[in-house]
Design a protein around this motif. Structure first.
Motif, mmCIF file in Angstrom:
data_model
loop_
_atom_site.group_PDB
_atom_site.id
_atom_site.type_symbol
_atom_site.label_atom_id
_atom_site.label_comp_id
_atom_site.label_asym_id
_atom_site.label_seq_id
_atom_site.Cartn_x
_atom_site.Cartn_y
_atom_site.Cartn_z
ATOM 1 N N TYR A 14 0.835 -1.199 0.000
ATOM 2 C CA TYR A 14 0.000 0.000 0.000
ATOM 3 C C TYR A 14 0.873 1.254 0.000
ATOM 4 C CZ TYR A 14 -3.147 3.650 1.552
ATOM 5 O OH TYR A 14 -3.848 4.815 1.655
ATOM 6 N N VAL A 17 2.320 1.718 -3.481
ATOM 7 C CA VAL A 17 1.348 2.250 -4.440
ATOM 8 C C VAL A 17 1.034 3.711 -4.117
ATOM 9 C CG1 VAL A 17 -1.059 2.073 -5.214
ATOM 10 C CG2 VAL A 17 0.356 0.033 -5.021
ATOM 11 N N ARG A 18 0.870 4.026 -2.878
ATOM 12 C CA ARG A 18 0.460 5.376 -2.469
ATOM 13 C C ARG A 18 1.523 6.421 -2.792
ATOM 14 N NH1 ARG A 18 -3.829 8.373 -0.131
ATOM 15 N NH2 ARG A 18 -2.872 9.976 1.111
ATOM 16 N N TYR A 26 -3.899 -1.304 -6.577
ATOM 17 C CA TYR A 26 -3.452 -1.528 -5.198
ATOM 18 C C TYR A 26 -2.842 -2.895 -4.934
ATOM 19 C CZ TYR A 26 -3.484 -2.664 -0.314
ATOM 20 O OH TYR A 26 -3.134 -3.124 0.895
#
Length: 151
Positions: A14, A17-18, A26
């Protein structure tokens, strides 16, 4: 432990991806790689911790305790362990090549430290390991051979 590795890998994915790849979906294929790496690392740490504190613990404790003693005390203590936890001071002194006075003083120091008990029996000074410091008896044939090789 695997649940922790799974949660950590999803969190790591996460974060990836963020902050690093906002256009990626995700659950990326990297989450599987993260899970594999984290679970392997966790199992390796568990194995190292278990072997350092578990199986060879009694021998390790004995060696650590003996390393804290000075020389005549150390050799007398180890020889007493080799004799099974009880032996006359004169016999240990003879085996180590110590004179009786030096052996007696070393036995007194071991008693002051609470490692041994001294008892006069039939005119002989017998040194006995305190029960809390006795090494465990071997459980099977393979441990018996290893025990004899060490002592």
């Amino acid at each position: 432990m695997l649940a922790v590795a799974l949660a950590a890998s999803l969190l790591l994915d996460y974060m990836h991806v963020r902050y690093m790849c906002p256009d990626c979906p995700y659950p990326t294929p990297m989450s599987v790689v993260f899970f594999a790496l984290l679970s392997t690392l966790g199992l390796a740490v568990y194995a190292v911790l278990r072997t350092s504190s578990g199986g060879a613990r009694a021998g390790g404790d004995l060696e650590m305790l003996a390393s804290l003693l000075r020389e005549p005390d150390r050799s007398m203590y180890l020889k007493l362990v080799a004799h099974g936890g009880e032996a006359p001071v004169a016999q240990i002194a003879k085996e180590l090549g110590l004179n009786k006075v030096r052996a007696w003083r070393a036995a007194q120091r071991l008693q002051e430290k609470g490692l041994v008990e001294l008892e006069k029996t039939k005119g002989r000074l017998v040194m006995r390991l305190r029960s809390s410091y006795l090494p465990p008896e071997p459980k099977n044939q393979q441990d018996q051979k290893r025990y004899k090789q060490q002592h």
